[in-house]
Design an enzyme around this catalytic site. Sequence first.
Site, mmCIF file in Angstrom:
data_model
loop_
_atom_site.group_PDB
_atom_site.id
_atom_site.type_symbol
_atom_site.label_atom_id
_atom_site.label_comp_id
_atom_site.label_asym_id
_atom_site.label_seq_id
_atom_site.Cartn_x
_atom_site.Cartn_y
_atom_site.Cartn_z
ATOM 1 N N GLU B 198 0.808 -1.227 0.000
ATOM 2 C CA GLU B 198 0.000 0.000 0.000
ATOM 3 C C GLU B 198 0.838 1.271 0.000
ATOM 4 O O GLU B 198 0.560 2.212 -0.746
ATOM 5 C CB GLU B 198 -0.941 0.032 1.219
ATOM 6 C CG GLU B 198 -2.163 -0.857 1.100
ATOM 7 C CD GLU B 198 -1.886 -2.302 1.446
ATOM 8 O OE1 GLU B 198 -0.751 -2.616 1.858
ATOM 9 O OE2 GLU B 198 -2.810 -3.126 1.308
ATOM 10 N N HIS B 267 -10.266 -4.171 11.068
ATOM 11 C CA HIS B 267 -10.874 -4.138 9.737
ATOM 12 C C HIS B 267 -12.181 -3.345 9.717
ATOM 13 O O HIS B 267 -12.974 -3.493 8.809
ATOM 14 C CB HIS B 267 -11.154 -5.568 9.241
ATOM 15 C CG HIS B 267 -9.933 -6.302 8.805
ATOM 16 N ND1 HIS B 267 -8.977 -6.752 9.691
ATOM 17 C CD2 HIS B 267 -9.494 -6.657 7.576
ATOM 18 C CE1 HIS B 267 -8.007 -7.360 9.022
ATOM 19 N NE2 HIS B 267 -8.302 -7.317 7.738
#
Lengths: 335, 465
Positions: B198, B267
């Site tokens: 990322e 998450h």
Amino acid sequence: MATSRRRKPQADETPQYSTEQLLKYYREMLLIRRFEEKAGQMYGMGLIGGFCHLYIGQEAVVVGMQNALIPGDSIITSYRDHGHMLATDMDPKGVMAELTGRSGGYSKGKGGSMHMFSREKKFFGGHGIVAAQVPIGTGLAFGHKYTQDGNINVCYLGDGAINQGQVYESFNMAALWKLPVVYVIENNKYAMGTSQHRASAGELCERGSAYGIPGHVVDGMSVLAVKEASEKAVAHAREGSGPVILEMKTYRYRGHSMSDPAKYRTKEEVTKMRTEMDPIDNLKKLILENGSADEDALKTIDRDIKNIVAEAADFATQSPEPDPAELWTDILIEA
Amino acid sequence: MPIEILMPALSPTMTEGKLAKWVKQEGDDVKSGDILAEIETDKATMEVEAVDEGKLGKILIAEGTEGVAVNTPIALLVGEDEDADKLETPEVQDNTTQSAALQKVKGEEETKPTLPVEPPKGTKAAPPASDEDKYFDKTVKLTVREALRDAMAEEMRRDDKVFVMGEEVAEYQGAYKVTQGLLQEFGERRVIDTPITEHGFAGLGVGAAFHGLKPVVEFMTFNFAMQAIDHIINSAAKTLYMSGGQMGCPIVFRGPNGAASRVAAQHSQEYSSWYAHVPGLKVVAPYSASDAKGLLKSAIRDPNPVVFLEHEILYGHSFDVPEDPEFIVPIGRAKIMRAGKDVTITAFSFMVGQALAAAERLAEQGIEAEVINLRTIRPLDTETIVNSVKKTNRLVSVEEGWPFAGIGAEMSALMMEQAFDYLDAPVYRVHGADVPMPYAANLEKLALPQPEDIEKAVKAVLYRS
Ligand SMILES: Cc1ncc(C[n+]2csc(CCOP(=O)(O)OP(=O)(O)O)c2C)c(N)n1
Ligand SMILES: [Mg+2]
């Protein structure tokens, strides 16, 4: 693995340099040297604020490299960026005026020493976050490949920056996608006060080996050695063979930034580098010895450079501070 | 003319120092870069290097002198043909133009320039005009997932500079199938599977945008964009400013944001207030499929970095979407989902559905809530919100994220600044519980705003029970 150690060029393959070339390199390195000395002085006078990282000692790296590029190639580096800007032919006046935070600066005074850009000269900064320029430079290379413009990116980073994770994320993608990028590690032996050997395991030139990226060690104190290594690396990247790493062994004479007393190294070490390895003195010697030019010709260049730097300093002190309304501009582009 | 060597400032804070030692003496030749003297500052001993060449003509400040103010002349440098003996010691007041320049800079600290208190285009600016409504004559039912894909596909057909990259976006067709079919239509040059990297691919996307491309960078979820937030903020958002307007960064960072279902704390975070904090970013969080499509098209065309926050649970929800590919929704414009006179409820993304459900229940009890779907978080459509509150005199702000410095806090500030005299009750914030998201089904439900929570809040601001 294509990682190679420094190798003495054979006599028959030593490139020949014209007088014109040698004088050009001399002139470009000297401009950086004198500019940086002036910047240091102006910092001392309070005309430049904040962090100011001088490039003195490392001039051969950027001058040798830039002379291996063609128009349209993009360049990106860290906060130690004044030399790179001058070497990409940005106007010393605009660079100095940015250092003084004036409206005539490349970023209208809003970026400062560490954040300057010139789209026109393909200089993409000037980045203050150590190693952030590495994925960005890799993205510029992605752009070169995507648009097939025939250009490459040269991404400069330090011996400290090389330990950031994003460098390896970039190496991986650059190798995977065969992006046209040359990573130039300017190994000046120190990241602030930490020497390479206290921070980095292994050899820096081999840091791309797991990705199959060739790495070469280059004498970064010799503009001719840099030029030669750069030519090969640039050709490799341009012909579509993917990234190359060049580890340029260099040295910064001054502290990390202006306020660094440099206690982490001895005076003798600095003096030895300055007297024996100086890229400008050594090129000067070569020019005089091989008869390319005489003292007078070099003196003329010196005087010229002095004037350019003096003009830049004058401009940078006379250019007005940015208009207060500038506070609110350049945050978003009108859609 | 001799050149004055001045006492330098060797750090941003130094005002005076001790001249510890002269390394060069009167009569010595000096080259640029030679060390002239050593100076002790409050922090360290540093060397003073010569900038100009010549001969050290006269030392004005003897070594060992303490408290030498920055910019005091400490020595004179003479040219080759000047006579050092004839030099006069300059008066200290007789400063060079350079130290005068410094004094000017110093002096300006006292007489600060008068700054405009507010930006020329303040937060009160009207939202951009929109003709979006006229496209709803002919619609198709699409899921949010399909609408997002169609937006990307249409923009990719329109502009070769647009490309999509991220983890699993190509071969796998998207971790949440949002990029379904794109690889097949546009090929691997423009639909790019990245490694799990990322930080790296966000930075690479920024570089590609600086080059002039228009990357759409997908984060598998925004939870993982924390790895990349340095590039979103420091590289994408700030560079235009730091470059004096040269370095536009036309990039979209998109992906699901907030709580999906039963995936626990790492998450399930909602990031709108994080990104909305940053000048230089636009932040969009659509609810319906038509907004998702129209806003993603705007985001891709926008010359600025846009953080586009989707919601996993909404991906499968269907809505009417205009068929015309010209349909577009401008960034910066809220939408009134339901008109009402009693209370204003603001919400965005998945919470719009919760607010509408609450409004339905309230209507049964005779309470008419006006539900505003913010759609864009930054720039916020303050006009629509304030005008609504001028009518209802009450505001309930709903968000999935944490309360501290959240969107509800911003709403409260907005009410204080722009609607104080119209309020009949304090602003009420409905928000996610101020805890890391729990896994257990019952706890997760307790942590997320439910229609009943909104209903309760509305009754509180109406002083009903
Ligand atoms: C991410 C990040 N961490 C720390 C710093 C502070 N910092 C600025 S320069 C520097 C040293 C970098 O050294 P190197 O990469 O060798 O480059 P050099 O200064 O030698 O050119 C550090 C730690 C920073 N700017 N960014
Ligand atoms: Mg270093």
